[in-house]
Motif scaffolding. Structure first.
Motif, PDB file in Angstrom:
ATOM      1  N   GLU A  15      19.681 -50.321 -16.930  1.00  0.00           N
ATOM      2  CA  GLU A  15      19.033 -49.781 -18.124  1.00  0.00           C
ATOM      3  C   GLU A  15      19.603 -48.404 -18.402  1.00  0.00           C
ATOM      4  O   GLU A  15      19.952 -47.671 -17.482  1.00  0.00           O
ATOM      5  N   TYR A  58      23.999 -53.738 -24.790  1.00  0.00           N
ATOM      6  CA  TYR A  58      23.083 -54.500 -25.634  1.00  0.00           C
ATOM      7  C   TYR A  58      21.664 -53.956 -25.533  1.00  0.00           C
ATOM      8  O   TYR A  58      21.349 -53.162 -24.659  1.00  0.00           O
ATOM      9  N   THR A  59      20.851 -54.405 -26.471  1.00  0.00           N
ATOM     10  CA  THR A  59      19.427 -54.088 -26.425  1.00  0.00           C
ATOM     11  C   THR A  59      18.678 -55.363 -26.084  1.00  0.00           C
ATOM     12  O   THR A  59      19.099 -56.466 -26.437  1.00  0.00           O
ATOM     13  N   GLU A  60      17.575 -55.156 -25.383  1.00  0.00           N
ATOM     14  CA  GLU A  60      16.701 -56.273 -25.046  1.00  0.00           C
ATOM     15  C   GLU A  60      15.275 -55.756 -25.142  1.00  0.00           C
ATOM     16  O   GLU A  60      14.873 -54.906 -24.347  1.00  0.00           O
ATOM     17  N   ASN A  61      14.578 -56.204 -26.175  1.00  0.00           N
ATOM     18  CA  ASN A  61      13.201 -55.748 -26.416  1.00  0.00           C
ATOM     19  C   ASN A  61      13.114 -54.229 -26.479  1.00  0.00           C
ATOM     20  O   ASN A  61      12.224 -53.620 -25.885  1.00  0.00           O
ATOM     21  N   GLY A  62      14.074 -53.609 -27.167  1.00  0.00           N
ATOM     22  CA  GLY A  62      14.059 -52.173 -27.374  1.00  0.00           C
ATOM     23  C   GLY A  62      14.678 -51.346 -26.258  1.00  0.00           C
ATOM     24  O   GLY A  62      14.762 -50.131 -26.365  1.00  0.00           O
ATOM     25  N   VAL A  63      15.106 -51.984 -25.178  1.00  0.00           N
ATOM     26  CA  VAL A  63      15.718 -51.284 -24.049  1.00  0.00           C
ATOM     27  C   VAL A  63      17.230 -51.482 -24.106  1.00  0.00           C
ATOM     28  O   VAL A  63      17.705 -52.601 -24.271  1.00  0.00           O
ATOM     29  N   THR A  64      17.979 -50.382 -23.971  1.00  0.00           N
ATOM     30  CA  THR A  64      19.438 -50.462 -23.970  1.00  0.00           C
ATOM     31  C   THR A  64      19.910 -50.768 -22.553  1.00  0.00           C
ATOM     32  O   THR A  64      19.454 -50.150 -21.592  1.00  0.00           O
ATOM     33  N   ARG A  65      20.816 -51.720 -22.447  1.00  0.00           N
ATOM     34  CA  ARG A  65      21.351 -52.119 -21.147  1.00  0.00           C
ATOM     35  C   ARG A  65      22.878 -52.139 -21.206  1.00  0.00           C
ATOM     36  O   ARG A  65      23.461 -52.373 -22.258  1.00  0.00           O
ATOM     37  N   TYR A 116      24.344 -55.992 -29.794  1.00  0.00           N
ATOM     38  CA  TYR A 116      25.138 -56.518 -28.682  1.00  0.00           C
ATOM     39  C   TYR A 116      26.612 -56.264 -28.962  1.00  0.00           C
ATOM     40  O   TYR A 116      27.152 -56.751 -29.949  1.00  0.00           O
ATOM     41  N   ASP A 147      18.198 -60.657 -33.429  1.00  0.00           N
ATOM     42  CA  ASP A 147      17.951 -59.305 -33.925  1.00  0.00           C
ATOM     43  C   ASP A 147      18.180 -58.219 -32.869  1.00  0.00           C
ATOM     44  O   ASP A 147      17.629 -57.132 -32.963  1.00  0.00           O
ATOM     45  N   GLU A 148      18.983 -58.504 -31.871  1.00  0.00           N
ATOM     46  CA  GLU A 148      19.330 -57.495 -30.860  1.00  0.00           C
ATOM     47  C   GLU A 148      20.723 -56.943 -31.161  1.00  0.00           C
ATOM     48  O   GLU A 148      21.549 -57.618 -31.766  1.00  0.00           O
TER      49      GLU A 148
END
Length: 122
Positions: free
Chosen positions: A6, A82-89, A50, A47-48
């Motif tokens: 994260e 990428y983002t996943e549920n508002g978290v950048t990874r 990536y 809608d992410e």
């Protein structure tokens, strides 16, 4: 094996800072693929954000290819942001062990650089 972390930074911050960080580590960005935008254009509800970065270390690539041109199948190294549920990874796939010691050394060095890059982008 996946290596995903994260980041406290936004997706856009990572995109802005990533290429200079890659260059500081002596690597080169060959291409950036905006997969999120491409999927969003397909109107499928994706809608992410990536992005996939194709990265190479020229010295490692030369070492790998000098002995066996098939080693190019391990290139370029890919880094996903990428983002996943508002978290950048950020993450990449670690290559499985290989029998050739010089190829393994180059792969290990590439993985170490990607780890350093990911840690810097956190």
């Amino acid at each position: 094996m996946y290596h995903v972390v994260e980041s406290s930074k936004s997706f856009q911050e990572i995109l802005f800072e990533l290429e200079p960080a890659v260059q500081r580590l002596g690597l080169t960005v060959l291409a950036v693929h905006d997969v999120g935008a491409a999927l969003a254009r397909r109107d499928n509800g994706f809608d992410e954000d990536y992005a996939i970065y194709d990265i190479v270390g020229w010295r490692q690539a030369e070492e790998m290819l000098r002995d066996d041109l098939r080693a190019g199948l391990f290139l370029p190294w890919r880094l996903a942001v990428y983002t996943e549920n508002g978290v950048t990874r950020l993450g990449f796939l670690r290559q499985p062990p290989v029998a050739d010691p010089s190829l393994q050394r180059a792969l290990d060095e590439g993985a170490a650089r990607l780890l350093q890059l990911v840690d810097e982008m956190r």
